[in-house]
Scaffold this active site. Structure first.
Site, PDB file in Angstrom:
ATOM      1  CG  ASP A   8      74.005 -16.830  -5.972  1.00  0.00           C
ATOM      2  OD1 ASP A   8      74.816 -16.195  -6.668  1.00  0.00           O
ATOM      3  OD2 ASP A   8      73.527 -16.320  -4.946  1.00  0.00           O
ATOM      4  CE  LYS A  69      78.801 -12.444 -10.361  1.00  0.00           C
ATOM      5  NZ  LYS A  69      77.492 -12.882  -9.469  1.00  0.00           N
ATOM      6  CD  GLU A 174      74.168 -13.143 -10.051  1.00  0.00           C
ATOM      7  OE1 GLU A 174      75.325 -13.589 -10.051  1.00  0.00           O
ATOM      8  OE2 GLU A 174      73.790 -12.007  -9.985  1.00  0.00           O
ATOM      9  CG  ASP A 198      70.103 -10.113  -7.558  1.00  0.00           C
ATOM     10  OD1 ASP A 198      70.574 -10.026  -6.604  1.00  0.00           O
ATOM     11  OD2 ASP A 198      70.707 -11.176  -8.565  1.00  0.00           O
TER      12      ASP A 198
END
Length: 530
Positions: A8, A69, A174, A198
């Site tokens: 992850d 990211k 994810e 999420d």
């Protein structure tokens, strides 16, 4: 095939898991922690990743890289990059192809790093942790990405993994990974509809899934790849900067040197994140910093204040949930399970607004919000590496297209061929006509996105057809077929119907943005890769 791990790769923290002998376990780092901060520090003696990198960055903030990211796979002039750039202590410059580069100084040498290179340092650290735990050299990996990542962002993530020495078996979303973890422990999911909410440190995703006896299908996705806990921290930071000006009569921006200002803001950001976490359990706390330019800072902060600073962002997540359900034509009353994952879902207000939206429905808390994604990735990695899964059942999940795919037409709008949320594999077909007399060639430009005009969408590729029969405008038809397979590879085929002349373009959505030679050169550079 050898052992494979699941990663992850989060904006603020990463988690690694492995599935073997019928069990899935989280791989701890050398500090005994189950998650590792996505933070890289370039020191005089080398490159640090994780907790130690955060500590070292306090003194030299411009060499501490985080939130990579939020950079990877984006263009320099992307509004999200320009917005985040204002909050980062490190320097972002524009490369000649409009790519963002991170500029810093190491041992007197100016380095210009691609986001993929920095991300690779994080992945290399996680790889070493896995090697230490298993006693093997891990090569194969499944890495998770936000469901709403564009194909350029996915490509860049895969390049980072290759630089780190990984063989990427698959990139999965994810929330899909979290759903796999949930399904693995669930007793009976037949005919159940599940929504995964999420909310992580830097991104927000929603996935809607429908399960039958042994298969789950993603039937809707939505999200914002620039919305998460980091934004909540930044809003609190801006409030604290304002209070410092009011209470202590000085401005960090106006009165301090650049280096001292960056260091002070870095300390404030760290303190704001700490306050956010404290307010999960407390209704009131304070931000305290000793020796802050000759004085001690104390600012009282309540949970109510924190929530008011971020309520508009909290509500934005609910709007996205609502859009996903509307697109899928499913009412919220039809949702059987709502799963919260991501560290930011620990914020009490988040749980409240999600429950309120679903009419006070009890939320499913059977999965660990910090570890579910890595566990799901590890299950997928085990499945793909042909390791036997010693468990009673293993769900497979079919995904969907996260964006619409279409061609640019004469007025620079996008003619949609495959709609968003189509289950893959899928195919779409449309006929187009020449736009002017005696037209001999046509350029077919393929895009993904939901905006009307192609300039606001993402370019995927271009196919040129020459030798068209010269006729009046509109008399020649071009039949265009777009196919997306299970591996995310797009094929576009164009045929002039009168001549039966066919041209074909395969756009591998996992294809290289960096060339093989560029990746090899980066890996061989001992200054950047250690």
């Amino acid at each position: 095939m050898s052992l494979a791990i699941g990663i992850d790769l989060g904006t603020t923290n990463c988690c690694v898991a492995i599935h073997k002998d019928g069990k899935t376990e989280i791989i701890e780092n050398e500090n005994g922690k189950r998650t590792t901060p996505s933070f890289v520090f370039y020191s005089e003696n080398g490159i640090l990743v994780g907790h130690e990198a955060i500590l070292r960055s306090v003194r030299i903030p411009e060499n501490g890289i985080f939130d990579v990211k939020r950079l990877i796979g984006r263009k320099y002039d992307d509004p999200a990059v320009q917005k985040n750039k204002l909050m980062w202590p490190f320097e972002i410059i524009r490369e000649h192809r409009n790519e963002p580069l991170i500029q810093l100084t190491q041992n007197g040498e100016i380095l210009e790093l691609r986001p993929e290179e920095v991300c690779a340092e994080i992945l290399k650290k996680l790889k070493n942790d896995a090697n230490r735990r298993t006693g093997m050299k891990i090569k194969n990996v499944v890495i998770t990405v936000p469901a709403y990542f564009t194909n350029h962002q996915k490509q860049a993530t895969e390049h980072a993994a290759k630089i780190a020495g990984f063989n990427v078996l698959k990139l999965i979303s994810e929330p899909t990974a979290a759903a796999l973890a949930f399904a693995q422990d669930a007793r009976d999911l037949k005919n159940r509809t599940v929504l995964v909410y999420d909310l992580g440190g830097g991104t927000f995703d929603v996935s809607l899934l429908k399960f039958n006896s042994d298969e789950g299908s993603v039937i809707g996705v939505g999200g914002n790849s620039n919305l998460g806990g980091r934004d909540f921290d930044n809003n609190l930071l801006n409030y604290c900067l304002k209070k410092i000006r009011e209470q202590y009569q000085f401005s960090l921006v106006e009165q301090q040197s650049d280096n001292r200002r960056k260091s002070a803001i870095r300390r404030l950001k760290y303190s704001c994140e700490k306050v956010k976490k404290e307010l999960t359990d407390l209704k009131r706390t304070s931000l305290d910093i000793d020796e802050f330019f000759g004085t001690s800072i104390k600012i009282d902060i309540t949970r109510e204040l924190f929530e008011s600073l971020n309520e508009h962002l909290f509500q934005k997540t609910i709007e996205i949930v609502d859009d996903v359900l509307k697109d899928a034509k499913i009412s919220k009353q039809k949702i059987d399970d709502v799963i919260l994952i991501g560290g930011s879902t620990r914020i009490p207000r988040i749980e409240t607004i999600v429950m309120d939206y679903f009419n006070r429905k009890t939320l499913n808390k059977t999965v660990n919000p910090d570890e579910a994604v890595a566990i799901g990735a590890a299950l997928q990695a085990s499945y793909l590496s042909n390791s036997p899964l010693q468990c009673s059942h293993m769900y497979t999940l079919r995904d969907v297209t996260p964006f619409s795919i279409g061609l640019e037409v004469a007025d620079h709008t996008m003619s949609v061929i495959i709609k968003k949320n189509e289950r893959i594999p899928t195919m779409g077909e449309k006929k187009y006509k020449t736009s002017y007399n005696k037209q001999r060639e046509v350029n077919l430009r393929l895009f993904e996105g939901e905006n009307k005009y192609v300039k606001d969408n993402i370019a995927l590729g271009e196919l040129k057809i020459s030798g068209i029969t010269p006729k009046k405008a509109g008399e020649v038809e071009i039949n265009v077929c777009v196919h997306v397979d299970l591996n995310g590879i797009v094929n576009i085929t164009a045929t002039e119907t009168s001549q039966n002349t066919t041209k074909k373009l395969v756009i591998d959505l996992k294809s290289r943005r960096l060339t093989h030679e560029e990746i090899s050169k980066i890996r061989a550079n001992k200054t950047l890769y250690k």
